[in-house]
Scaffold this motif. Structure first.
Motif, PDB file in Angstrom:
ATOM      1  N   MET A 235       0.796  -1.225   0.000  1.00 36.32           N
ATOM      2  CA  MET A 235       0.000   0.000   0.000  1.00 36.32           C
ATOM      3  C   MET A 235       0.831   1.279   0.000  1.00 36.32           C
ATOM      4  N   GLY A 236       2.102   1.192   0.331  1.00 37.73           N
ATOM      5  CA  GLY A 236       2.935   2.393   0.376  1.00 37.73           C
ATOM      6  C   GLY A 236       2.834   3.108   1.715  1.00 37.73           C
ATOM      7  N   LEU A 237       3.664   4.124   1.887  1.00 37.41           N
ATOM      8  CA  LEU A 237       3.760   4.812   3.164  1.00 37.41           C
ATOM      9  C   LEU A 237       2.505   5.609   3.502  1.00 37.41           C
ATOM     10  N   ARG A 238       1.932   6.295   2.520  1.00 40.23           N
ATOM     11  CA  ARG A 238       0.809   7.188   2.794  1.00 40.23           C
ATOM     12  C   ARG A 238      -0.420   6.417   3.278  1.00 40.23           C
ATOM     13  N   TRP A 239      -0.780   5.338   2.593  1.00 38.18           N
ATOM     14  CA  TRP A 239      -1.960   4.581   2.992  1.00 38.18           C
ATOM     15  C   TRP A 239      -1.709   3.791   4.269  1.00 38.18           C
ATOM     16  N   THR A 240      -0.476   3.340   4.470  1.00 38.22           N
ATOM     17  CA  THR A 240      -0.141   2.680   5.725  1.00 38.22           C
ATOM     18  C   THR A 240      -0.260   3.657   6.886  1.00 38.22           C
ATOM     19  N   SER A 241       0.187   4.889   6.662  1.00 36.03           N
ATOM     20  CA  SER A 241       0.047   5.928   7.683  1.00 36.03           C
ATOM     21  C   SER A 241      -1.424   6.184   7.994  1.00 36.03           C
ATOM     22  N   LEU A 242      -2.266   6.189   6.966  1.00 35.16           N
ATOM     23  CA  LEU A 242      -3.704   6.390   7.173  1.00 35.16           C
ATOM     24  C   LEU A 242      -4.303   5.265   8.022  1.00 35.16           C
ATOM     25  N   ILE A 243      -3.848   4.033   7.820  1.00 39.20           N
ATOM     26  CA  ILE A 243      -4.341   2.915   8.627  1.00 39.20           C
ATOM     27  C   ILE A 243      -3.989   3.116  10.090  1.00 39.20           C
ATOM     28  N   ALA A 244      -2.753   3.527  10.371  1.00 41.72           N
ATOM     29  CA  ALA A 244      -2.342   3.765  11.756  1.00 41.72           C
ATOM     30  C   ALA A 244      -3.152   4.898  12.381  1.00 41.72           C
ATOM     31  N   VAL A 245      -3.340   5.970  11.624  1.00 40.56           N
ATOM     32  CA  VAL A 245      -4.145   7.092  12.112  1.00 40.56           C
ATOM     33  C   VAL A 245      -5.568   6.638  12.400  1.00 40.56           C
ATOM     34  N   SER A 246      -6.127   5.844  11.514  1.00 37.13           N
ATOM     35  CA  SER A 246      -7.503   5.365  11.681  1.00 37.13           C
ATOM     36  C   SER A 246      -7.646   4.501  12.925  1.00 37.13           C
ATOM     37  N   ILE A 247      -6.632   3.689  13.224  1.00 37.84           N
ATOM     38  CA  ILE A 247      -6.683   2.860  14.430  1.00 37.84           C
ATOM     39  C   ILE A 247      -6.802   3.744  15.664  1.00 37.84           C
ATOM     40  N   ASN A 248      -5.945   4.773  15.743  1.00 43.42           N
ATOM     41  CA  ASN A 248      -5.988   5.673  16.898  1.00 43.42           C
ATOM     42  C   ASN A 248      -7.308   6.422  16.986  1.00 43.42           C
ATOM     43  N   LEU A 249      -7.809   6.897  15.865  1.00 46.57           N
ATOM     44  CA  LEU A 249      -9.047   7.669  15.877  1.00 46.57           C
ATOM     45  C   LEU A 249     -10.256   6.800  16.205  1.00 46.57           C
ATOM     46  N   LEU A 250     -10.252   5.559  15.751  1.00 47.59           N
ATOM     47  CA  LEU A 250     -11.352   4.654  16.089  1.00 47.59           C
ATOM     48  C   LEU A 250     -11.350   4.317  17.578  1.00 47.59           C
ATOM     49  N   ILE A 251     -10.154   4.119  18.142  1.00 52.55           N
ATOM     50  CA  ILE A 251     -10.065   3.887  19.588  1.00 52.55           C
ATOM     51  C   ILE A 251     -10.571   5.106  20.341  1.00 52.55           C
ATOM     52  N   ALA A 252     -10.198   6.295  19.870  1.00 51.52           N
ATOM     53  CA  ALA A 252     -10.677   7.526  20.508  1.00 51.52           C
ATOM     54  C   ALA A 252     -12.195   7.631  20.421  1.00 51.52           C
ATOM     55  N   LEU A 253     -12.730   7.326  19.249  1.00 52.72           N
ATOM     56  CA  LEU A 253     -14.173   7.407  19.049  1.00 52.72           C
ATOM     57  C   LEU A 253     -14.916   6.460  19.985  1.00 52.72           C
ATOM     58  N   LEU A 254     -14.426   5.228  20.106  1.00 49.63           N
ATOM     59  CA  LEU A 254     -15.061   4.260  20.994  1.00 49.63           C
ATOM     60  C   LEU A 254     -14.936   4.694  22.463  1.00 49.63           C
ATOM     61  N   SER A 255     -13.805   5.293  22.799  1.00 50.51           N
ATOM     62  CA  SER A 255     -13.622   5.770  24.172  1.00 50.51           C
ATOM     63  C   SER A 255     -14.628   6.858  24.501  1.00 50.51           C
TER      64      SER A 255
END
Length: 295
Positions: free
Chosen positions: A189-209
């Motif tokens: 996927m390359g660096l940009r989309w991999t970075s988006l996956i990591a960001v999404s993980i953190n934001l989803l955890i925040a949203l659930l919290s």
């Protein structure tokens, strides 16, 4: 009036979120580290010195965050909300280093030509540059651990076992994130989309919290940030020559590099599991000769 069963159910939901959240946060953290290491290698190189600088900056941020996070959370009674805010902060700050690193070319170029004859000065200059890029997100990562322990540990006599639970799941998540980033995500996927996956993980955890904590404004804010992160990831990547370690000795000065970059165009640009290869062609207007630069 909330019944005992409802309290137990709510507590169980919070517990599960904290446990899985700290695991997901560990996975995202190591995905970030692999991304930053890969991107910074193009700038400061892949030497033992550059790797030591990257690791030192990452661990220093974790230590600083753990120190201050532990002292703050002892006086706060809403660890799930604080945990969500930290994850939101990690998601926001974790995406920026990749864009900052891609903009470090001019700074690195000036440092290289001014300080390269002094190993000590040049090393400290690179260290300062890397620490500035990585310090904020890694500090927030470090602060997440004591907050998660506060939310997970319910009784003083079980604090050792509870801390071990948090540490274990966080470490397993980190191992999974590092493996996924290096062997699956970046190669495919390359660096940009991999970075988006990591960001999404953190934001989803925040949203659930925030959902568990019933913080409506923070829920809306996190949803907007997640949508914005997706839109930003769709922007086309920069195609110019990024000045860094690999091309530092090909020019006698930074101005010579700027002149080449201004008058050349890309003929090949591909990222694989082994690195990013760029080929640029510069036409000599007088003689019609071509000069190629492979990065």
């Amino acid at each position: 009036m909330v019944s005992a069963a409802q309290k137990k159910s709510k507590k169980s939901a919070t517990d599960k979120l904290i446990l899985w959240g700290i695991g997901g946060s560990g996975a995202a953290g190591l995905i970030y580290e692999v991304i930053w290491q890969r991107a910074l290698t193009n700038t400061i190189g892949g030497t033992v010195y550059s790797f030591s600088i990257l690791l030192a900056a990452f661990l220093a941020g974790l230590a600083i965050g753990g120190y201050f996070g532990g002292r703050y959370i002892d006086n706060h009674n809403e660890p799930i909300k604080i945990f969500g805010l930290l994850q939101l902060g990690i998601g926001l700050s974790g995406a920026t280093p990749l864009f900052i690193i891609n903009s470090l070319g001019p700074i690195y170029g000036e440092l290289f030509y001014r300080l390269r004859l002094s190993f000590t000065l040049f090393t400290f200059a690179q260290m300062a540059m890397v620490f500035v890029v990585m310090l904020l997100p890694t500090t927030l990562m470090g602060a997440s651990f004591p907050v998660a322990v506060k939310a997970w540990a319910h009784r003083l006599k079980e604090v050792g076992r509870n801390t071990g639970d948090i540490y274990a799941i966080n470490t397993w998540g980190a191992a999974a994130g590092a493996m996924a980033a290096g062997f699956i995500l970046i190669p495919t996927m390359g660096l940009r989309w991999t970075s988006l996956i990591a960001v999404s993980i953190n934001l989803l955890i925040a949203l659930l919290s925030f959902l568990v904590g019933k913080s409506n404004r923070l829920i809306a804010t996190t949803a907007l940030v997640l949508g914005g992160a997706v839109l930003v990831s769709l922007l086309p990547p920069a195609s110019g020559v990024v000045f860094g370690y690999n091309i530092a000795n090909r020019f006698t000065s930074y101005s010579e590099y700027e002149e080449f970059n201004r008058t050349s165009h890309s003929v090949f640009d591909k990222e694989s599991s082994y690195g990013r290869v760029q080929v640029f062609r510069k036409m000599n207007v007088v003689s019609s000769d071509s000069k190629y630069l492979v990065v």
